[in-house]
Design a protein around this motif. Structure first.
Motif, PDB file in Angstrom:
ATOM      1  N   ARG A 154      42.936  24.323  67.227  1.00  0.00           N
ATOM      2  CA  ARG A 154      43.046  23.896  65.826  1.00  0.00           C
ATOM      3  C   ARG A 154      41.858  24.390  65.004  1.00  0.00           C
ATOM      4  NH1 ARG A 154      43.587  17.595  63.867  1.00  0.00           N
ATOM      5  NH2 ARG A 154      43.922  17.995  61.656  1.00  0.00           N
ATOM      6  N   GLU A 206      41.529  27.303  61.805  1.00  0.00           N
ATOM      7  CA  GLU A 206      41.166  26.850  60.463  1.00  0.00           C
ATOM      8  C   GLU A 206      39.742  27.191  60.041  1.00  0.00           C
ATOM      9  OE1 GLU A 206      41.904  22.668  60.573  1.00  0.00           O
ATOM     10  OE2 GLU A 206      44.073  22.884  60.728  1.00  0.00           O
ATOM     11  N   ASP A 211      39.133  30.081  57.373  1.00  0.00           N
ATOM     12  CA  ASP A 211      39.557  29.692  56.023  1.00  0.00           C
ATOM     13  C   ASP A 211      38.568  28.710  55.404  1.00  0.00           C
ATOM     14  OD1 ASP A 211      41.776  31.296  56.160  1.00  0.00           O
ATOM     15  OD2 ASP A 211      43.110  29.692  56.831  1.00  0.00           O
ATOM     16  N   TYR A 212      38.081  27.761  56.202  1.00  0.00           N
ATOM     17  CA  TYR A 212      37.107  26.795  55.712  1.00  0.00           C
ATOM     18  C   TYR A 212      35.870  27.516  55.187  1.00  0.00           C
ATOM     19  CZ  TYR A 212      39.438  22.749  57.901  1.00  0.00           C
ATOM     20  OH  TYR A 212      40.310  21.757  58.238  1.00  0.00           O
ATOM     21  N   LEU A 245      41.852  21.141  53.289  1.00  0.00           N
ATOM     22  CA  LEU A 245      43.180  20.854  53.812  1.00  0.00           C
ATOM     23  C   LEU A 245      43.524  19.412  53.453  1.00  0.00           C
ATOM     24  CD1 LEU A 245      43.349  22.427  57.384  1.00  0.00           C
ATOM     25  CD2 LEU A 245      44.549  23.158  55.342  1.00  0.00           C
TER      26      LEU A 245
END
Length: 225
Positions: free
Chosen positions: A8, A12, A15-16, A124
């Motif tokens: 996970r 992500e 992008d973070y 998110l």
């Protein structure tokens, strides 16, 4: 043991980082090693000569399902482990390591940390519970026990000005190998400067590392070229 949390974060993290840091958006990349005993995410910058400069490595303990970073303490000669229990801790650690890297290599003249609008900081919406405290830097420090199985071995010296030594050890709790590199340089003022670094790798990686070195020795230049 589960890699769900690892996968996970892998999906992500990029992008973070790109959303909160303009410099990282332009320069930062990650690579993932999922097959290691402790899977890891390595963050790097690709230089003009297409060489990769790594500035941060995130390890994942699948048994405890937690991320951590490792650093070598020069005074105690032991490896310290910083636990990163939440996604905000991981982002903060990568962000700080990235800007430390930029300062060290003088890739920018001045780094300014800009606060994003509240709308931008919610990366998110369906995972907002993971991002509720980005300013929490109270990480847990654990000293990792290393058994040094060899003495410090001289690798080479050059004109009595440069001396490089290595030492091999094993990290007790993971069984991973650790190479300690000591670089000593004598200045024009006859002052001795000493720099230490360490490289941690699993038993599964050792054969590949040895093979890569053996197969590429002829492409390297030495001091006596």
């Amino acid at each position: 043991m589960s890699l769900e949390w690892f996968d996970r974060v892998c999906g992500e993290l990029q992008d973070y980082m790109e959303s909160i840091c303009e410099e990282y958006d332009e320069m930062g990349h990650i690579t993932v090693d999922r097959a290691a005993k402790h899977p890891r995410i390595e963050c790097f910058v690709e230089m003009e000569d297409n060489e990769r400069e790594f500035f941060c490595t995130l390890f994942f303990d699948p048994h405890n399902e937690e991320f951590y970073m490792e650093a070598f303490d020069l005074e105690t000669e032991q490896t310290s482990r910083t636990l990163l229990p939440d996604i905000e801790d991981i982002i903060e650690a990568v962000h700080e390591s990235f800007h430390d890297f930029l300062d060290e290599f003088e890739l920018v003249d001045e780094i300014e940390v800009e606060e994003e609008d509240e709308e931008d900081t919610i990366l998110l919406e369906d995972d907002a519970d993971l991002m509720d405290d980005l300013e929490d830097e109270d990480y847990e420090e654990i000293i990792v026990d290393v058994e040094w199985t060899t003495p410090e071995v001289m690798a080479y010296t050059y004109l009595d000005e440069v001396e490089v030594s290595y030492q091999f050890g094993v990290i007790h709790d993971t069984g991973d190998g650790i190479l300690r590199r000591v670089n000593r340089i004598k200045t024009e003022d006859n002052e001795l400067l000493e720099d230490e670094s360490n490289f941690i790798f699993s038993k599964e990686e050792a054969g590949t590392i040895i093979e890569l070195i053996e197969n590429n020795m002829e492409t390297m230049d030495g001091f006596d070229m």
